[in-house]
Enzyme design. Structure first.
Site: not given
Ligand code: PRX
Length: 661
Positions: A529-530
């Site tokens: 994910d970020d």
């Protein structure tokens, strides 16, 4: 095929789990009979009321298709985590046993605390808190360095059933402000100052910046520990004290009675929340509850470090992170361990500090992060080999994937090829180790976290959300709850469900990618994910971007991770300036932007690179193509892949021209 390293014989002999076959039996039981497995382990603790047997012991729904997510363990029970960490040992006649050997930042600073002394101090803190109206369910924010008073304050809160939130003392005023306003604490407990390495940090000043300037933050009491060893005198700070709000610890705590009744709490009553970064929005308060967390932290400490009463344990993590919660404050104290509490940094005054401390106290179990290992490795073997290190039996690592080269250095140089290495994969959310070797049982492979801990059932999903059978790679998920799992995001259950349970229905989504090999060993591949993992600390790209656009010259920012030899990953920021600015701008703009991030989050979020970007690669619908940015940041522009969906393919060329400018 990765080389297998067998656990050394002296580690196997007498280990709680001394063979792979025994691990497998215990693992199977933990899945088939959770009540039997966890009930047996939990029976060493004190329960004011025992848990309900049978169906009510453990309940959950992990599938959003079937309704809201919930989980509970040890239902019906009442206990107190502080009582089990402290009073229980004093009552058992172990009051004179040392709990903390505190090593300060400077070499000549040290103190020793026994369980009885800890008991008395915890009671005094709790009594003071009570006198200020703190009780069950109230919030307390703790912003302190690694002094014994930090775990003691956490325990005092637990004693009263107050919910504490420790904010790492390296976070900036703005980060602290966000966490304080989210909690509305009845009290903030802080410290005059701390010396970290050669630097002084005035914590009380940082607290003042918020409380004096932010109108919506109202804190009735600020308790300030006068940390003499920091080198900042009480007199230097005294003038700034706010009457009626700010109180010196040393003026009020020692006068309190050394007995304080325990508040028995329900198994599922909250113990603490800890803020952590995710892919979107502000950091979220990960909420942990009492009985399940207690048993998870203690069981992992016991089995993963193969803890025995003669051991001297040292976890270098700060209590501001989950590792310091589970493996400084709770796991070791629950088991009655003797441990080092370390205020300093591994490279101060020199890169031999850790091994000097290991020799000084005869440390047997040592736990640190890959970034520290790589830092020390880069300083040269002579800092290690001039110390004996013969007491070491188990070396642990946590926080990010460890590269096999660093693993081997840890094993061969630090451990003299005569230790077990435990590469423990887990998260703030999981509360305790999830995938990890057991030192006396699991053959090791450098870079693999190996096999699941008891009660943990991982799976790997492909892009379509189907489980990968056998060897393969994909998204790491967990199929059922374990006792120390987070229960919710404080104040936002919908965010909890959305973040962890909406991607793949029926599974807890970890945010990590993983590979499983032919032996069933897991290899963690990092975040999908970020979230950027800088030196083992989670930083959300969205947080850094919002800090950057907070600067008046910044129109847009996109932040991506880039590999870094010491930190694992570093922060790489693409920045678009407001219209009318030239590229590259004056060097001072870069400095201001970096300072802006440090101010908003803290030095750990400092971007390594600011890459000027007159335009960002976007799809026609305006979505930033981070994949393209990652390739440019990693200098892999020959592997950009399909860029035909870019609204303006020309931006890539402009970005390449501005690299390094
Ligand atoms: O990406 C994984 C990485 O750290 C993340 C969790 O970060 P945090 O909640 O801050 O907790 C860190 C300490 C438990 C994970 O999603 N991570 C943690 N341990 C490992 C790891 N990655 C690989 N190997 C590990 N041993």
């Amino acid at each position: 095929m990765a080389t297998l390293y067998q656990p050394p014989e002296h580690v196997v002999k007498g280990a709680h789990v001394d063979s792979l076959a025994k691990y497998k039996d215990m693992y199977e039981r933990s899945l088939k009979d959770p009540e039997g497995f966890w009930g047996d382990f939990a029976s060493q603790f004190h329960w004011n009321k025992k848990w309900d047997s049978g169906e009510n012991f453990h309940k959950y729904n992990f599938d959003l298709n079937k309704g809201g997510i919930f989980l509970s363990w040890f239902n019906g029970a009442e206990t107190n985590v502080c009582y089990n960490c402290v009073d229980r040992h004093v009552k058992d006649g172990n009051g004179d046993r040392v709990c903390f050997y505190w090593e300060g930042n400077d070499v000549d600073q040290q103190t020793t605390t026994t369980y009885k002394q800890l008991h008395d101090q915890v009671c005094q803190i709790a009594n003071y808190m009570k006198s200020k109206g703190v009780g069950k369910g109230d919030n307390i924010t703790i912003y302190m360095p690694m002094v014994p008073e930090l775990p003691a304050t956490m325990l005092a809160c637990a004693r009263l059933g107050a919910v504490f939130s420790v904010v790492f003392a390296g976070f900036s005023a703005e980060s602290l402000a966000g966490r304080i306003s989210d909690s509305s604490p009845k009290m903030v407990v802080t410290c005059s100052a701390v010396k970290r390495g050669p630097k002084h940090i005035e914590l009380k000043k940082i607290v003042d910046e918020i409380l004096d300037n932010e109108e919506e933050v109202h804190v009735p009491t600020v308790l300030i520990y006068d940390h003499k060893a920091s080198g900042v005198s009480r007199e230097a700070i005294h003038a700034s004290l706010v009457e009626g709000r700010d109180v010196w610890w040393q003026d009020v705590i020692p006068d309190q009675p050394t007995e304080c009744e325990v508040e028995w709490v329900g198994a599922e009553d909250p113990l603490f929340k800890l803020y952590t970064s995710g892919s979107t929005g502000k950091p979220k308060g990960v909420l942990h509850t009492s009985a399940g967390y207690m048993c998870g932290a203690a069981a992992t400490f016991n089995y993963v470090f193969d803890y025995k009463p003669d051991d001297i344990f040292w976890c270098t993590a700060d209590c501001g992170w989950i590792t310091g919660h589970s493996y400084v404050t709770f796991g070791p104290l629950l088991m009655g361990a003797k441990q080092i509490l370390f205020e300093g940094v591994p490279t101060y005054p020199d890169a031999g500090r850790c091994w000097e401390v290991c020799d000084k106290y005869g440390v047997t179990l040592f736990y640190t992060a890959p970034t520290a290992i790589r830092t020390l490795m880069a300083c040269g073997n002579q800092h290690v080999t001039k110390h004996k290190r013969t007491s070491l039996r188990i070396l642990g690592t946590v926080g990010e994937p460890i590269n096999p080269e660093a693993w081997r250095w840890y094993y061969e140089v630090v451990g003299n090829s005569n230790v077990a290495i435990v590469d423990t994969w887990w998260q703030t959310e999981t509360g305790a180790h999830m995938i990890t070797p057991l030192p006396g049982a699991t053959p090791m492979k450098p870079g693999s976290a190996t096999l699941p801990f008891f009660g943990v059932e991982p799976a790997i999903l492909d892009d379509k959300g189907n489980e990968v059978e056998g060897p393969g790679q994909g998204y790491l998920v967990i199929k059922r709850p374990w006792p120390s799992m987070m229960r919710t995001v404080a104040g936002d259950h919908a965010r909890f469900e959305q973040t962890y349970f909406s991607h793949y229905k029926g599974y807890y989504f970890t945010g990590d990618g993983a590979r499983r090999d032919e032996d069933g060993y897991y290899w963690i591949l990092g975040r999908v994910d970020d979230v950027i993992n800088v030196s083992g600390h989670r930083i959300g790209t969205a947080e850094v971007e919002s800090a950057l656009v907070g600067h008046h010259l910044c129109a847009e920012a996109a932040v991506v991770p880039v590999d870094h030899p010491i930190k694992g990953q570093a922060i790489y920021a693409f920045v678009t300036l407001m219209n009318g600015n030239e590229y590259p701008p004056d060097e001072s703009v870069r400095k201001e932007l970096v300072a802006q991030v440090r101010k908003a989050i803290g030095p750990i979020a400092t971007p390594d690179v600011i890459h000027w970007a007159p335009g960002l690669p976007k799809t026609r619908s305006g979505k930033i193509m981070r994949r393209v940015l990652r390739k440019i940041a990693s200098k892999e522009e020959d592997q950009l892949g399909d860029t035909s969906t870019l609204a303006d393919p020309g931006v890539v060329q402009v970005l390449l021209e501005l690299r390094g400018k």
